[in-house]
Design a protein around this motif. Structure first.
Motif, PDB file in Angstrom:
ATOM      1  N   CYS A 190      27.254 -29.484 -13.252  1.00 42.97           N
ATOM      2  CA  CYS A 190      27.798 -28.683 -14.348  1.00 42.97           C
ATOM      3  C   CYS A 190      29.156 -28.083 -13.954  1.00 42.97           C
ATOM      4  CB  CYS A 190      26.841 -27.560 -14.724  1.00 42.97           C
ATOM      5  SG  CYS A 190      25.373 -28.079 -15.658  1.00 42.97           S
ATOM      6  N   ARG A 227      29.085 -28.644 -21.258  1.00 41.66           N
ATOM      7  CA  ARG A 227      29.230 -28.054 -22.590  1.00 41.66           C
ATOM      8  C   ARG A 227      28.667 -28.982 -23.662  1.00 41.66           C
ATOM      9  NH1 ARG A 227      31.357 -23.871 -24.698  1.00 41.66           N
ATOM     10  NH2 ARG A 227      32.004 -23.201 -22.625  1.00 41.66           N
ATOM     11  N   ASN A 284      24.646 -28.985 -23.046  1.00 41.95           N
ATOM     12  CA  ASN A 284      23.944 -27.701 -23.110  1.00 41.95           C
ATOM     13  C   ASN A 284      24.347 -26.830 -24.293  1.00 41.95           C
ATOM     14  OD1 ASN A 284      22.704 -28.503 -20.771  1.00 41.95           O
ATOM     15  ND2 ASN A 284      23.895 -27.171 -19.420  1.00 41.95           N
ATOM     16  N   VAL A 285      25.526 -27.076 -24.847  1.00 45.47           N
ATOM     17  CA  VAL A 285      25.992 -26.251 -25.972  1.00 45.47           C
ATOM     18  C   VAL A 285      26.067 -27.078 -27.257  1.00 45.47           C
ATOM     19  CG1 VAL A 285      27.821 -24.760 -26.863  1.00 45.47           C
ATOM     20  CG2 VAL A 285      27.307 -24.778 -24.405  1.00 45.47           C
ATOM     21  N   TYR A 319      26.704 -23.715 -15.401  1.00 43.40           N
ATOM     22  CA  TYR A 319      25.352 -23.964 -15.898  1.00 43.40           C
ATOM     23  C   TYR A 319      24.808 -22.742 -16.633  1.00 43.40           C
ATOM     24  CZ  TYR A 319      20.273 -24.471 -15.833  1.00 43.40           C
ATOM     25  OH  TYR A 319      18.951 -24.498 -16.198  1.00 43.40           O
ATOM     26  N   THR A 346      26.752 -22.053 -19.949  1.00 39.34           N
ATOM     27  CA  THR A 346      26.454 -22.937 -21.076  1.00 39.34           C
ATOM     28  C   THR A 346      25.048 -22.713 -21.618  1.00 39.34           C
ATOM     29  OG1 THR A 346      25.835 -24.719 -19.526  1.00 39.34           O
ATOM     30  CG2 THR A 346      28.096 -24.715 -20.377  1.00 39.34           C
ATOM     31  N   GLU A 400      25.272 -19.664 -23.805  1.00 38.47           N
ATOM     32  CA  GLU A 400      25.864 -20.001 -25.105  1.00 38.47           C
ATOM     33  C   GLU A 400      24.824 -20.646 -26.009  1.00 38.47           C
ATOM     34  OE1 GLU A 400      29.776 -21.737 -25.344  1.00 38.47           O
ATOM     35  OE2 GLU A 400      30.216 -21.144 -23.284  1.00 38.47           O
TER      36      GLU A 400
END
Length: 293
Positions: free
Chosen positions: A72, A80, A83-84, A129, A132, A135
């Motif tokens: 990450c 991003r 995970n986002v 990590y 994200t 977020e």
């Protein structure tokens, strides 16, 4: 009730689908196949989640993520995306299908300066990590949802072809190899079987907001390693105490990201102590003859 689980072939995902086996559960995976039928093969990074929407889920458990902390840090755009951006699309699907969304998060949303973090404590991630994943937490607040944070998951099943820390350590000790374990990094090691049963109960009760589902014991990696060796009757003198400043990690780690699980203690399936969990791990391993082959 139809439950869709992303990341269903992972360390947590495989146990989650087992916990919901009496429901209609559909495991979503890309490379590591889950133990469900039916399942859905889908590359979430395409951001085309229409196949999930077409399943008309009642519950979506979003366990898929890029969890490699150093990867990450080295590839923040990929972190991003997975995970986002993927989570944002999952939220859209949840809205359109009116599904209850469960988002699996991490103790790494905290900076680790004091540990024993409660659900309401201020977050302050120290790496990409954790940032994200935080977020992602914020995104799911827009829908009917539960954010579940856990810590240092382990279990009797490999994840995506890789051993988790417990299995890796057992194999090293069985082979008579020396290993290093940190004395100054404290977490709340979580047996994936215990986690999945707590999660199932939280979903059945439609608990909302944020909930810490982790092991009850707050220990260092070194303490965890010693307890694991003792439980399996292995040579604990092979475990060397190591320190943070000796590690050649690319990304920073929180030193004490242990989680307070007081709220989870109200569940019927309560957070296990370390020794309870390790005894269960041994039972699972011996029942399936996993490690010793």
């Amino acid at each position: 009730m139809r439950v869709v689980v992303t990341g269903a072939g992972g360390l947590l995902g495989k146990r989650i689908v087992q916990a919901f086996k009496d429901y209609e559960v559909v495991g979503v995976y890309h490379r590591s196949q889950p133990e469900t039928s039916p399942f859905l093969v889908l590359d979430l990074s395409s951001l085309n989640l229409r196949p999930i929407e077409e399943l008309s889920p009642d519950v979506i458990i979003h366990a898929a993520a890029l969890t490699d902390v150093d990867k990450c840090e080295r590839e923040p755009d990929l972190a991003r995306l997975l995970n986002v951006d993927v989570t944002r699309e999952i939220v859209k699907v949840s809205k359109r299908t009116n599904a209850f969304l469960v988002y699996i998060s991490t103790d790494y949303v905290f900076d680790g300066t004091r540990g024993n973090y409660r659900e309401e404590d201020e977050t302050n991630p120290v790496n990409v990590y954790g940032l994200t994943k935080l977020e992602g937490e914020k995104l799911v607040r827009d829908v009917d949802s539960l954010v579940v944070r856990t810590s240092t998951p382990y279990g009797s099943n490999p994840a995506s072809g890789k051993d988790n820390f417990a299995l890796w350590l057992l194999k090293k000790l069985k082979a008579g190899e020396r290993v290093n374990a940190l004395v100054d990094q404290v977490t709340s090691p979580t047996l994936n079987t215990n986690f999945s049963l707590m999660l199932r109960e939280a979903v059945d009760r439609r608990i909302k907001g944020v909930l810490h589902l982790a092991g009850r014991s707050q220990v260092s990696r070194y303490e965890f390693s010693l307890a694991l060796a003792r439980t399996f009757g292995l040579n604990e003198t092979l475990i060397n105490p190591a320190h943070f400043n000796e590690m050649k990690w690319f990304a920073r780690r929180p030193m004490n990201s242990s989680l307070n699980v007081s709220k989870a203690m109200s569940l019927e399936h309560k957070p296990m102590s370390l020794q309870e969990a390790l005894s269960e791990l041994r039972r699972e391993i011996e029942a399936n003859d996993i490690v010793w082959k």
